[in-house]
Write a protein that holds these residues in place. Sequence first.
Motif, PDB file in Angstrom:
ATOM      1  N   LEU A 145       0.746  -1.182   0.003  1.00 26.00           N
ATOM      2  CA  LEU A 145      -0.068  -0.030   0.003  1.00 26.00           C
ATOM      3  C   LEU A 145       0.788   1.205   0.028  1.00 26.00           C
ATOM      4  O   LEU A 145       0.671   2.288  -0.623  1.00 26.00           O
ATOM      5  CB  LEU A 145      -0.970   0.039   1.315  1.00 26.00           C
ATOM      6  CG  LEU A 145      -2.162  -0.942   1.240  1.00 26.00           C
ATOM      7  CD1 LEU A 145      -2.838  -0.954   2.484  1.00 26.00           C
ATOM      8  CD2 LEU A 145      -3.212  -0.679   0.126  1.00 26.00           C
ATOM      9  N   GLY A 146       2.015   1.320   0.637  1.00 28.45           N
ATOM     10  CA  GLY A 146       2.956   2.290   0.365  1.00 28.45           C
ATOM     11  C   GLY A 146       3.406   2.644  -0.892  1.00 28.45           C
ATOM     12  O   GLY A 146       3.335   3.742  -1.318  1.00 28.45           O
ATOM     13  N   VAL A 206       9.129   2.991   3.863  1.00 29.25           N
ATOM     14  CA  VAL A 206       8.888   3.857   4.556  1.00 29.25           C
ATOM     15  C   VAL A 206       7.472   3.544   5.298  1.00 29.25           C
ATOM     16  O   VAL A 206       7.415   3.822   6.572  1.00 29.25           O
ATOM     17  CB  VAL A 206       8.402   5.248   3.896  1.00 29.25           C
ATOM     18  CG1 VAL A 206       8.094   6.401   4.763  1.00 29.25           C
ATOM     19  CG2 VAL A 206       9.883   5.924   3.283  1.00 29.25           C
ATOM     20  N   ALA A 207       6.709   2.771   4.756  1.00 30.35           N
ATOM     21  CA  ALA A 207       5.321   2.574   5.431  1.00 30.35           C
ATOM     22  C   ALA A 207       5.520   1.717   6.271  1.00 30.35           C
ATOM     23  O   ALA A 207       4.878   1.672   7.419  1.00 30.35           O
ATOM     24  CB  ALA A 207       4.379   1.776   4.000  1.00 30.35           C
ATOM     25  N   HIS A 212      -1.494  10.404   4.496  1.00 28.03           N
ATOM     26  CA  HIS A 212      -2.556   9.528   3.972  1.00 28.03           C
ATOM     27  C   HIS A 212      -2.763   8.342   4.941  1.00 28.03           C
ATOM     28  O   HIS A 212      -3.087   7.306   4.386  1.00 28.03           O
ATOM     29  CB  HIS A 212      -2.318   8.896   2.569  1.00 28.03           C
ATOM     30  CG  HIS A 212      -2.209  10.063   1.571  1.00 28.03           C
ATOM     31  ND1 HIS A 212      -1.318  11.042   1.261  1.00 28.03           N
ATOM     32  CD2 HIS A 212      -3.283  10.339   0.609  1.00 28.03           C
ATOM     33  CE1 HIS A 212      -1.819  11.792   0.118  1.00 28.03           C
ATOM     34  NE2 HIS A 212      -2.814  11.141  -0.081  1.00 28.03           N
ATOM     35  N   ARG A 213      -2.415   8.573   6.144  1.00 26.77           N
ATOM     36  CA  ARG A 213      -2.333   7.221   7.229  1.00 26.77           C
ATOM     37  C   ARG A 213      -3.929   6.920   7.286  1.00 26.77           C
ATOM     38  O   ARG A 213      -4.064   5.439   7.277  1.00 26.77           O
ATOM     39  CB  ARG A 213      -1.937   7.746   8.407  1.00 26.77           C
ATOM     40  CG  ARG A 213      -1.933   6.727   9.600  1.00 26.77           C
ATOM     41  CD  ARG A 213      -1.268   7.104  11.011  1.00 26.77           C
ATOM     42  NE  ARG A 213      -0.172   7.680  10.814  1.00 26.77           N
ATOM     43  CZ  ARG A 213       0.836   6.747  11.019  1.00 26.77           C
ATOM     44  NH1 ARG A 213       0.508   5.528  11.795  1.00 26.77           N
ATOM     45  NH2 ARG A 213       2.286   7.174  11.106  1.00 26.77           N
ATOM     46  N   PRO A 214      -4.963   7.449   7.208  1.00 24.96           N
ATOM     47  CA  PRO A 214      -6.363   6.865   7.231  1.00 24.96           C
ATOM     48  C   PRO A 214      -6.549   5.895   5.994  1.00 24.96           C
ATOM     49  O   PRO A 214      -6.913   4.999   6.315  1.00 24.96           O
ATOM     50  CB  PRO A 214      -7.255   8.212   7.199  1.00 24.96           C
ATOM     51  CG  PRO A 214      -6.359   9.111   7.922  1.00 24.96           C
ATOM     52  CD  PRO A 214      -4.835   8.897   7.201  1.00 24.96           C
ATOM     53  N   VAL A 215      -6.068   6.265   4.781  1.00 24.72           N
ATOM     54  CA  VAL A 215      -6.042   5.452   3.602  1.00 24.72           C
ATOM     55  C   VAL A 215      -5.507   4.035   3.893  1.00 24.72           C
ATOM     56  O   VAL A 215      -5.936   2.762   3.435  1.00 24.72           O
ATOM     57  CB  VAL A 215      -5.437   5.981   2.463  1.00 24.72           C
ATOM     58  CG1 VAL A 215      -5.604   5.051   1.395  1.00 24.72           C
ATOM     59  CG2 VAL A 215      -6.077   7.464   2.045  1.00 24.72           C
ATOM     60  N   PHE A 216      -4.297   4.044   4.473  1.00 28.13           N
ATOM     61  CA  PHE A 216      -3.832   2.693   4.937  1.00 28.13           C
ATOM     62  C   PHE A 216      -4.633   1.729   5.597  1.00 28.13           C
ATOM     63  O   PHE A 216      -4.872   0.712   5.434  1.00 28.13           O
ATOM     64  CB  PHE A 216      -2.365   2.919   5.850  1.00 28.13           C
ATOM     65  CG  PHE A 216      -1.180   3.150   5.226  1.00 28.13           C
ATOM     66  CD1 PHE A 216      -0.540   2.333   4.410  1.00 28.13           C
ATOM     67  CD2 PHE A 216      -0.910   4.516   5.058  1.00 28.13           C
ATOM     68  CE1 PHE A 216       0.619   2.394   3.746  1.00 28.13           C
ATOM     69  CE2 PHE A 216       0.418   4.759   4.355  1.00 28.13           C
ATOM     70  CZ  PHE A 216       1.072   3.679   3.798  1.00 28.13           C
ATOM     71  N   GLU A 217      -5.165   2.403   6.744  1.00 30.05           N
ATOM     72  CA  GLU A 217      -6.264   1.632   7.566  1.00 30.05           C
ATOM     73  C   GLU A 217      -7.509   0.979   6.871  1.00 30.05           C
ATOM     74  O   GLU A 217      -7.791   0.055   6.993  1.00 30.05           O
ATOM     75  CB  GLU A 217      -6.537   2.487   8.941  1.00 30.05           C
ATOM     76  CG  GLU A 217      -5.474   3.020   9.690  1.00 30.05           C
ATOM     77  CD  GLU A 217      -5.738   3.965  10.421  1.00 30.05           C
ATOM     78  OE1 GLU A 217      -7.097   4.410  10.627  1.00 30.05           O
ATOM     79  OE2 GLU A 217      -4.912   4.295  11.487  1.00 30.05           O
ATOM     80  N   GLN A 218      -8.045   1.882   5.847  1.00 26.85           N
ATOM     81  CA  GLN A 218      -9.180   1.457   5.307  1.00 26.85           C
ATOM     82  C   GLN A 218      -8.795   0.669   4.379  1.00 26.85           C
ATOM     83  O   GLN A 218      -9.587  -0.358   3.998  1.00 26.85           O
ATOM     84  CB  GLN A 218      -9.677   2.808   4.494  1.00 26.85           C
ATOM     85  CG  GLN A 218     -10.349   3.732   5.721  1.00 26.85           C
ATOM     86  CD  GLN A 218     -10.900   5.054   5.047  1.00 26.85           C
ATOM     87  OE1 GLN A 218     -10.562   5.206   3.722  1.00 26.85           O
ATOM     88  NE2 GLN A 218     -11.631   6.007   5.669  1.00 26.85           N
ATOM     89  N   GLN A 259     -10.640   5.217  -5.200  1.00 27.75           N
ATOM     90  CA  GLN A 259     -12.021   5.738  -4.689  1.00 27.75           C
ATOM     91  C   GLN A 259     -11.800   6.037  -2.967  1.00 27.75           C
ATOM     92  O   GLN A 259     -12.170   6.996  -2.483  1.00 27.75           O
ATOM     93  CB  GLN A 259     -13.307   4.728  -4.389  1.00 27.75           C
ATOM     94  CG  GLN A 259     -13.848   4.484  -6.147  1.00 27.75           C
ATOM     95  CD  GLN A 259     -14.892   3.554  -6.034  1.00 27.75           C
ATOM     96  OE1 GLN A 259     -15.234   2.776  -4.973  1.00 27.75           O
ATOM     97  NE2 GLN A 259     -15.514   3.235  -7.204  1.00 27.75           N
ATOM     98  N   LEU A 260     -10.863   5.169  -2.477  1.00 28.59           N
ATOM     99  CA  LEU A 260     -10.571   5.466  -0.843  1.00 28.59           C
ATOM    100  C   LEU A 260      -9.747   6.651  -1.175  1.00 28.59           C
ATOM    101  O   LEU A 260      -9.852   7.424   0.175  1.00 28.59           O
ATOM    102  CB  LEU A 260      -9.747   4.134  -0.451  1.00 28.59           C
ATOM    103  CG  LEU A 260     -10.414   2.954  -0.294  1.00 28.59           C
ATOM    104  CD1 LEU A 260      -9.779   1.723  -0.001  1.00 28.59           C
ATOM    105  CD2 LEU A 260     -11.631   3.148   0.656  1.00 28.59           C
ATOM    106  N   LEU A 261      -8.872   6.958  -1.916  1.00 29.07           N
ATOM    107  CA  LEU A 261      -7.865   8.158  -1.925  1.00 29.07           C
ATOM    108  C   LEU A 261      -8.838   9.175  -1.987  1.00 29.07           C
ATOM    109  O   LEU A 261      -8.573  10.385  -1.357  1.00 29.07           O
ATOM    110  CB  LEU A 261      -6.818   8.114  -2.981  1.00 29.07           C
ATOM    111  CG  LEU A 261      -5.893   7.067  -2.740  1.00 29.07           C
ATOM    112  CD1 LEU A 261      -4.816   7.150  -4.008  1.00 29.07           C
ATOM    113  CD2 LEU A 261      -4.924   7.767  -1.661  1.00 29.07           C
TER     114      LEU A 261
END
Length: 501
Positions: free
Chosen positions: A338-339, A395-396, A465-471, A489-491
């Motif tokens: 995802l990173g 980095v992620a 974009h930390r919330p995008v990781f969780e979703q 769409q999530l972004l």
Amino acid sequence: MSKYGKEILIGTVPVVIVFLYFLGVNIIPIVFMTVILGTFLYMNRARNGMGVGSDRKSRAAATPSYLTFDDIGGQERAKRELKEALDFLIRYDDIKRLGIRPLKGMLLTGPPGTGKTLMAKASAHYTNSIFLAASGSEFVEMYVGVGASRVRDLFKEARTRAQKENKDSAIIFIDEIDVIGGKRDGGQQKEYDQTLNQLLTEMDGIHTSESPRVLIMAATNRKEMLDSALLRPGRFDRHIEVDLPDKKARLHILNIHAKNKPMAEDVNLELIAQETFQFSGAQLESVMNEAAIYAMREELETIQQRHLSLAVDKVMLGEKTDRESTKEERDRVALHELGHAIVAERVRPGSVSQVSLSPRGKALGFVRHNPQSDQYLYTKEQIEEQIMIALGGSVAEEMFYGGRSTGSRNDFEQSLQMVRTMMDSGLTRLGIIDRSMVTKQELMKENGAILEDLTGRTRELLELHRPVFEQSLEILIAEEVLSGEQFRQLLAQHSKVEQIA
């Protein structure tokens, strides 16, 4: 030795041994020496036969003479240049009238799998010539002089076969010529030197006649290793570069290999040609073959578009594996991929096609990118963006686990190679440099500064974009695949939340 001479010898030796036995002579040493001598003669004959004799004749006979340049996909520039050179064999009277010196040799260079050997075979058909093929390793032996002898025999066989079959010319093709044509350094490799010297002598024309004419073609992907005496005019007169195919050439190659395969009506080979940037002709053939295998596994009558997409992934990354990983490993791999995806989508919008947790080859997961147009020149900004995409995974991991893992090894190798490209292209603060004139400490300092700056920029981007990781993590862990549309769409939802806040 004639046929009857061998029969007389075979019949005489036992008689003489029996006669000596009746005379009371100790025949054990004689029998022992006879066995050793016979074994030596048999092995010597077998070794000579394995050289340029019967084995090459059978291989040459099996070589398809019907291969034409139309059967080779792409490489239009290389084929055009090659045909022009081969016309010297066909239009011999014209070049003699104009006083043009006939070409002695042509060297095909380029990456593996680009069709160099196919072009040599097509050249024999184009000129209606005898075709003899050999590999550089066939001339290398532990016995001094064997390689040189095989070179002489090869040229002799080419002329003999051309005369026997009433051909005006013969083409000798040596693959991987760098094995015997490497630079001479004055060392103790006498066998290599003698083989190369004999090849140089044959190409100089000291022992050749005007008819039949012999043209030597050779292939290598390491041209820089060849001895300068081979590369000079009068030996290898033409150096033809056989590059990796561009998009148009890739489509041509795919169409050629699709002729004997049942393709579904909605298959779009142009899309596959876009996705296979930097693929060689051999890899494209493998894509079509693997797609057919996928269709056979599903017991379908035709090859579908998804089979071709799976085949591209397999050729690039390898077959899917059955590795069972722990939950922590899966979470780490998912965040790592995802990173990569978040950075890629932010610096190059619309570039992510799929994020997958399916292990392939040595990769535990991967991000598949949408096809991009062929590009051969890059600016500093574009290279920096590519490095940031490569660093996104590590980095992620640092953001969520406080450290990296061994899964970033390949990403770091790519990053270091791109930094090297920037330095060699004069795109860093060092300016235009010669590596031999810059100390290792200076290079390491600049390398570290570039990677540290880009790592910081990557971290800033991902923290936003930390919330995008969780979703995205929940969907990716549950389904193992996250499509590009879902990801975008999530972004987009995250961007709207940021704007409202």
